[in-house]
Write an enzyme that holds these catalytic residues in place. Structure first.
Site, mmCIF file in Angstrom:
data_model
loop_
_atom_site.group_PDB
_atom_site.id
_atom_site.type_symbol
_atom_site.label_atom_id
_atom_site.label_comp_id
_atom_site.label_asym_id
_atom_site.label_seq_id
_atom_site.Cartn_x
_atom_site.Cartn_y
_atom_site.Cartn_z
ATOM 1 N N SER A 1 33.898 46.618 40.296
ATOM 2 C CA SER A 1 33.521 46.130 38.979
ATOM 3 C C SER A 1 34.170 46.984 37.890
ATOM 4 O O SER A 1 35.389 47.074 37.828
ATOM 5 C CB SER A 1 31.997 46.094 38.867
ATOM 6 O OG SER A 1 31.579 45.364 37.749
ATOM 7 N N ASP B 1 32.753 35.461 43.400
ATOM 8 C CA ASP B 1 32.454 36.184 42.162
ATOM 9 C C ASP B 1 32.592 35.225 40.980
ATOM 10 O O ASP B 1 33.639 34.605 40.796
ATOM 11 C CB ASP B 1 33.419 37.359 42.013
ATOM 12 C CG ASP B 1 32.952 38.400 41.010
ATOM 13 O OD1 ASP B 1 32.305 38.031 40.016
ATOM 14 O OD2 ASP B 1 33.243 39.592 41.227
ATOM 15 N N HIS C 1 29.403 38.654 42.944
ATOM 16 C CA HIS C 1 29.869 39.944 42.452
ATOM 17 C C HIS C 1 29.227 41.107 43.208
ATOM 18 O O HIS C 1 29.862 42.151 43.414
ATOM 19 C CB HIS C 1 29.567 40.064 40.958
ATOM 20 C CG HIS C 1 30.136 41.293 40.340
ATOM 21 N ND1 HIS C 1 31.493 41.480 40.195
ATOM 22 C CD2 HIS C 1 29.542 42.411 39.841
ATOM 23 C CE1 HIS C 1 31.712 42.666 39.636
ATOM 24 N NE2 HIS C 1 30.546 43.243 39.411
#
Length: 337
Positions: free
Chosen positions: A129, A283, A312
């Site tokens: 991320s 995601d 995610h």
């Protein structure tokens, strides 16, 4: 929380030109640094994460094997351990905390890696991320220092769609009257609850909910899942800290690196590190198509899409099958010359 240390940065000039006084970079280390300093791995944290969130990959026999590697996990500015709105005295306290760029984080980390540990080459830089954004930035800012990179469920630049997602989170949090422009006397609980519920729809995939995967985790229904998992995830975070990290995320773009004039493609083309890029197939805000674009602009880059329903969150070890896939890929990357 497991132990961490503080690297004092002094008066730290940010990319914006503002000076953050007495800046502090929190970090944790795992394993032993080799005498020739050749076994260093850097693993920056992600949004609303501390070093503990990265520990699933670190340890004896794990992909980041501490019997072989020295792993440094630096904390993002804004995460409550490094300099943050909640820990910085006036005049930069609360909502007055200055904008911090991904490049500011990387420059602070570079001072830690080189100044404190004397490391001149990093075996691997990786992160999930916002950690992936830092990973890309490391490879652009220090192309001769980084041997390998593994950006996981992240991107080299924040897309317009991703920015809209972040604006939704910001609106949910700041709409609470208790937020009071950032000068709240008590945490804006309603705003944090709304923030958590908005995030729940983005952090996991449609298929995760279609298949009622939350039931496998012991939750009878969606409401129980929201109150049992998502609200506690962000409920105790300082609202200004969340907003500061979101601002860093929203403005991330390797194209802004000095010398590239905003050209993201040229910045990616400058990367010399061996790259293995690991997006999640499901995601919703860092979709694999975006990372196909990035991989196509890095010489020799390999794209491996993580098969998962966990969207995610697959990048943080939540899905055992995704964790095994990511771990195997990292072992293979580290084994390559």
């Amino acid at each position: 929380m497991s132990a961490h240390e503080i690297h004092e940065l002094g008066d730290f000039t940010l990319e914006s030109g503002q000076v953050l006084p007495d800046a502090r970079l929190a970090f944790a280390t795992y394993g032993e640094l080799a005498a020739d300093r050749s076994n260093g791995i850097l693993f920056p944290t992600w949004f609303a994460g501390t070093h503990e969130a990265n520990e699933w990959l670190i340890g004896p026999g794990r992909p980041l094997d501490t019997d072989r590697y020295f792993v440094i996990v630096p904390s993002l500015f804004g995460n409550g351990l490094s300099s943050s709105p909640s820990t910085t005295p006036p005049p930069f306290d609360r909502a007055r905390f200055p904008r911090v760029a991904i490049r500011d984080n990387v420059r602070a980390q570079h001072l830690l890696v080189t100044g404190r540990f004397g490391i001149e080459r990093l075996r691997l830089v990786l992160g999930a991320s916002m950690g992936a954004a830092q990973t890309y930035q490391w490879a652009v800012s220090h192309p001769d220092m980084v041997e390998r990179i593994a950006p996981i469920t992240g991107s080299s630049h924040t897309s317009p769609h991703n920015q809209v997602f972040l604006e939704g989170l910001r609106a949910a949090l700041t709409a609470d009257s208790a937020y009071a422009g950032g000068d709240y006397a008590e945490p804006p609980r309603a705003g944090l609850r709304a923030f958590s519920r908005v995030y729940a729809g983005w952090g996991l995939s449609q298929a995760f909910y279609w298949r009622h995967t939350y039931r496998d985790l012991g939750f009878a229904g969606i409401e129980e899942f929201l109150t049992g998992v998502w609200e506690p995830t962000f409920g105790d975070w300082d609202a200004n800290d969340l907003l500061a990290m979101m601002d860093t995320w929203q403005h991330a773009d390797v194209g802004g690196t000095p010398g590239f004039g905003g050209d993201t493609e040229a910045a990616l083309a400058s990367i010399k590190a061996r790259a293995m890029i690991l997006p999640s197939r499901t995601d919703l805000y860092f979709p694999p198509e975006d990372e196909e674009w990035s991989a196509a602009r890095i010489a020799g880059a390999e794209l491996r899409v993580v098969p998962t329903l966990w969207g995610h969150l697959a990048g943080g070890g939540a899905d055992p099958e995704a964790a095994a896939f990511i771990g195997s890929a990292l072992r293979e990357l580290l084994a390559r010359p």
